[in-house]
Motif scaffolding. Sequence first.
Motif, PDB file in Angstrom:
ATOM      1  N   ALA A 373       0.831  -1.206   0.000  1.00 21.81           N
ATOM      2  CA  ALA A 373       0.000   0.000   0.000  1.00 21.81           C
ATOM      3  C   ALA A 373       0.865   1.255   0.000  1.00 21.81           C
ATOM      4  CB  ALA A 373      -0.924  -0.010   1.223  1.00 21.81           C
ATOM      5  N   TRP A 374       1.987   1.212   0.685  1.00 15.53           N
ATOM      6  CA  TRP A 374       2.925   2.354   0.723  1.00 15.53           C
ATOM      7  C   TRP A 374       3.411   2.698  -0.680  1.00 15.53           C
ATOM      8  CZ3 TRP A 374       5.139   5.852   4.040  1.00 15.53           C
ATOM      9  CH2 TRP A 374       6.352   6.433   3.652  1.00 15.53           C
ATOM     10  N   LEU A 375       3.797   1.710  -1.446  1.00 20.50           N
ATOM     11  CA  LEU A 375       4.298   1.964  -2.800  1.00 20.50           C
ATOM     12  C   LEU A 375       3.228   2.591  -3.687  1.00 20.50           C
ATOM     13  CD1 LEU A 375       6.404  -1.270  -3.433  1.00 20.50           C
ATOM     14  CD2 LEU A 375       7.248   1.038  -2.973  1.00 20.50           C
ATOM     15  N   LEU A 376       1.991   2.156  -3.533  1.00 26.07           N
ATOM     16  CA  LEU A 376       0.907   2.744  -4.317  1.00 26.07           C
ATOM     17  C   LEU A 376       0.727   4.223  -3.974  1.00 26.07           C
ATOM     18  CD1 LEU A 376      -1.751  -0.113  -4.104  1.00 26.07           C
ATOM     19  CD2 LEU A 376      -0.404   0.535  -6.109  1.00 26.07           C
ATOM     20  N   ALA A 377       0.850   4.562  -2.695  1.00 26.51           N
ATOM     21  CA  ALA A 377       0.624   5.943  -2.257  1.00 26.51           C
ATOM     22  C   ALA A 377       1.790   6.854  -2.643  1.00 26.51           C
ATOM     23  CB  ALA A 377       0.394   5.981  -0.752  1.00 26.51           C
ATOM     24  N   VAL A 378       2.997   6.484  -2.245  1.00 25.09           N
ATOM     25  CA  VAL A 378       4.123   7.401  -2.477  1.00 25.09           C
ATOM     26  C   VAL A 378       4.501   7.459  -3.951  1.00 25.09           C
ATOM     27  CG1 VAL A 378       4.974   7.033  -0.137  1.00 25.09           C
ATOM     28  CG2 VAL A 378       5.939   5.688  -2.016  1.00 25.09           C
ATOM     29  N   GLY A 379       4.152   6.399  -4.712  1.00 26.76           N
ATOM     30  CA  GLY A 379       4.429   6.426  -6.138  1.00 26.76           C
ATOM     31  C   GLY A 379       3.721   7.546  -6.859  1.00 26.76           C
ATOM     32  N   GLN A 380       2.643   8.052  -6.265  1.00 25.13           N
ATOM     33  CA  GLN A 380       1.956   9.199  -6.844  1.00 25.13           C
ATOM     34  C   GLN A 380       2.270  10.478  -6.084  1.00 25.13           C
ATOM     35  OE1 GLN A 380      -1.817   8.757  -8.702  1.00 25.13           O
ATOM     36  NE2 GLN A 380      -2.742  10.444  -7.563  1.00 25.13           N
ATOM     37  N   ASP A 381       2.281  10.416  -4.743  1.00 28.53           N
ATOM     38  CA  ASP A 381       2.430  11.631  -3.942  1.00 28.53           C
ATOM     39  C   ASP A 381       3.757  12.340  -4.171  1.00 28.53           C
ATOM     40  OD1 ASP A 381      -0.050  11.155  -2.952  1.00 28.53           O
ATOM     41  OD2 ASP A 381       0.540  10.855  -0.865  1.00 28.53           O
ATOM     42  N   ARG A 382       4.800  11.603  -4.538  1.00 40.16           N
ATOM     43  CA  ARG A 382       6.103  12.240  -4.743  1.00 40.16           C
ATOM     44  C   ARG A 382       6.093  13.251  -5.886  1.00 40.16           C
ATOM     45  NH1 ARG A 382       8.997   6.939  -3.504  1.00 40.16           N
ATOM     46  NH2 ARG A 382      10.002   7.335  -1.494  1.00 40.16           N
ATOM     47  N   PHE A 383       5.118  13.154  -6.779  1.00 40.05           N
ATOM     48  CA  PHE A 383       5.134  13.982  -7.986  1.00 40.05           C
ATOM     49  C   PHE A 383       4.407  15.321  -7.804  1.00 40.05           C
ATOM     50  CE2 PHE A 383       6.140   9.824  -9.626  1.00 40.05           C
ATOM     51  CZ  PHE A 383       7.059  10.095 -10.637  1.00 40.05           C
ATOM     52  N   TYR A 384       3.764  15.546  -6.664  1.00 35.15           N
ATOM     53  CA  TYR A 384       3.026  16.791  -6.500  1.00 35.15           C
ATOM     54  C   TYR A 384       3.957  17.934  -6.086  1.00 35.15           C
ATOM     55  CZ  TYR A 384      -1.249  14.107  -6.901  1.00 35.15           C
ATOM     56  OH  TYR A 384      -2.258  13.296  -7.369  1.00 35.15           O
ATOM     57  N   PRO A 385       3.638  19.163  -6.488  1.00 34.44           N
ATOM     58  CA  PRO A 385       4.492  20.307  -6.138  1.00 34.44           C
ATOM     59  C   PRO A 385       4.631  20.468  -4.626  1.00 34.44           C
ATOM     60  CG  PRO A 385       2.889  20.921  -7.827  1.00 34.44           C
ATOM     61  CD  PRO A 385       2.498  19.558  -7.341  1.00 34.44           C
ATOM     62  N   GLY A 386       5.851  20.662  -4.186  1.00 34.55           N
ATOM     63  CA  GLY A 386       6.102  20.906  -2.769  1.00 34.55           C
ATOM     64  C   GLY A 386       6.077  19.675  -1.896  1.00 34.55           C
ATOM     65  N   ALA A 387       6.010  18.489  -2.490  1.00 38.15           N
ATOM     66  CA  ALA A 387       5.974  17.269  -1.689  1.00 38.15           C
ATOM     67  C   ALA A 387       7.259  17.136  -0.874  1.00 38.15           C
ATOM     68  CB  ALA A 387       5.780  16.047  -2.578  1.00 38.15           C
ATOM     69  N   VAL A 388       7.107  16.764   0.397  1.00 45.43           N
ATOM     70  CA  VAL A 388       8.237  16.565   1.300  1.00 45.43           C
ATOM     71  C   VAL A 388       8.666  15.103   1.221  1.00 45.43           C
ATOM     72  CG1 VAL A 388       8.974  16.572   3.712  1.00 45.43           C
ATOM     73  CG2 VAL A 388       7.489  18.399   2.834  1.00 45.43           C
ATOM     74  N   GLY A 389       9.969  14.877   1.133  1.00 46.62           N
ATOM     75  CA  GLY A 389      10.485  13.522   1.036  1.00 46.62           C
ATOM     76  C   GLY A 389      11.374  13.382  -0.189  1.00 46.62           C
TER      77      GLY A 389
END
Length: 496
Positions: A373-389
């Motif tokens: 589930a983590w891979l599904l989430a961060v695989g998209q969230d990393r691409f948004y502007p200003g994402a931390v990580g």
Amino acid sequence: MTALPSASARVVVLGGGLAGTLAAAALAPHVREVLIVEQDAVLPETPAPRPRLPQAAHAHMLWAGGADAMEELLPGVTEEWLAAGAHRVPIPHGMVSFSPAGWYRRSWPDTHYLIGAGRDLIDWVVRTRVLRLPNVRVRTGAKVCGLAGNAARVSGVVLRDAQDARHIVAADLVVDATGRGSKSTRWLRDIGGPRVRETVVDAGVRYASRRYRAPQGAETDWPVIHIPADPRQGGPGLVATIISIENGQWHVSLSGTRGGEPSAAEDLFEEFAGRVRHPLVAELLSRAEPVSEVSLYTRTANRRRHFEQADLPEGFIALGDAATSLNPVYGHGMSAAALGAVALRDLTRRTSVFAPGYASKAQRAIGRPAAAAWLLAVGQDRFYPGAVGRKPTLVDRLGARYIHRLNHTAIGHGLVVRKLTDVMTLRRPAHVLGLPDVLLAAARGPRMPLLDGPQLTPREREVLDRPPLRSTGAPAARPGTSGRRDLPPAGRVREA
């Protein structure tokens, strides 16, 4: 008869929420006693809100993988949800979804499902079932202050009661299910234990949710309406979702990443819904009556505490959000916890909680579905502007391009629809998307042309044909579309 390997063990579960009660259900058949320790002074005896569960005010998807796992732990729980007013929503027929590659078809055979219900109802049914188990009891109004033991073994927990008195409750196994706010990494250090590494990916998501009375005729057998974001657009990711729940209501959640967050203002709720990639949600809301205030939630970062990599003392494990908390927009938190609980049960069937290495084995087993589930989430969230990580790597970008290709192919390819849904509902691991038949299908692309708009039934279109009760704030409609933008009369198709 051979005694169970853990038959004399006493387990203390920290937290009376969903993850904690599922952990109790997993362990109770194999141990002498399970004590659930809950900080709330009272646990509701009906499907009512809990003060320490603010995320319950937001729409939840209980995907098939998670619901199957809960049914495995508590046979009959699905029927109890449905009897209390929940909906079993078939997929794909029961979901109207506008993927970044286009509208999904609903005409494929139904292969999956989700449970549509308020979080309070889901938790209440599970909690009620678990507390009926003869060797499970709950202690409310007790705050956990730390762990007892040392770097080699946790032997119990330190509690503080309502009179501020502290005492130790002995345990052969302590399960941390205290959620996102877990303090167990600090508690482990306090007894000389390891420092647990954390990974955070935070797209700055803010949730705004509200309940509506469904329009007449739309109270049951209504599809989930889901307009997800498209991270390829380069701006904030805006999402709008309608889920039918109990009492003839729609649970509506809107979310936006950093720079595009929704407001708590009631007069801006539907205006925000009109700004997502398609105004279908806003158009439907304009024909329904709100029955609640707008609730906000901002604790949405993906946070993974890598207990499975640490040299944990025996007698301690963490489950659910205490180990891996996920951006709730993907709806995987409940399912990951349930699958982790099933993995915990399976291990405890064959391995004693007293056995050397039990805690490490249990943590690794719990972590596998959470990692998916983590891979599904961060695989998209990393691409948004200003994402931390960590920023997206070349591998991340290639993976995202492949997923988009799969979404494009799924518009007109039944095999790819099934495989994507297998992964999204957590019934199958993500590696199935790399099997030869899926790779070949992705290379060939969709077999059918793309849809111009959502496939809606006559009953669903009839609701949209009613005069709106309020202005939506959505973009102006094209001429000849009955006041709705991009809603064709009968699901027209266009060439890919």
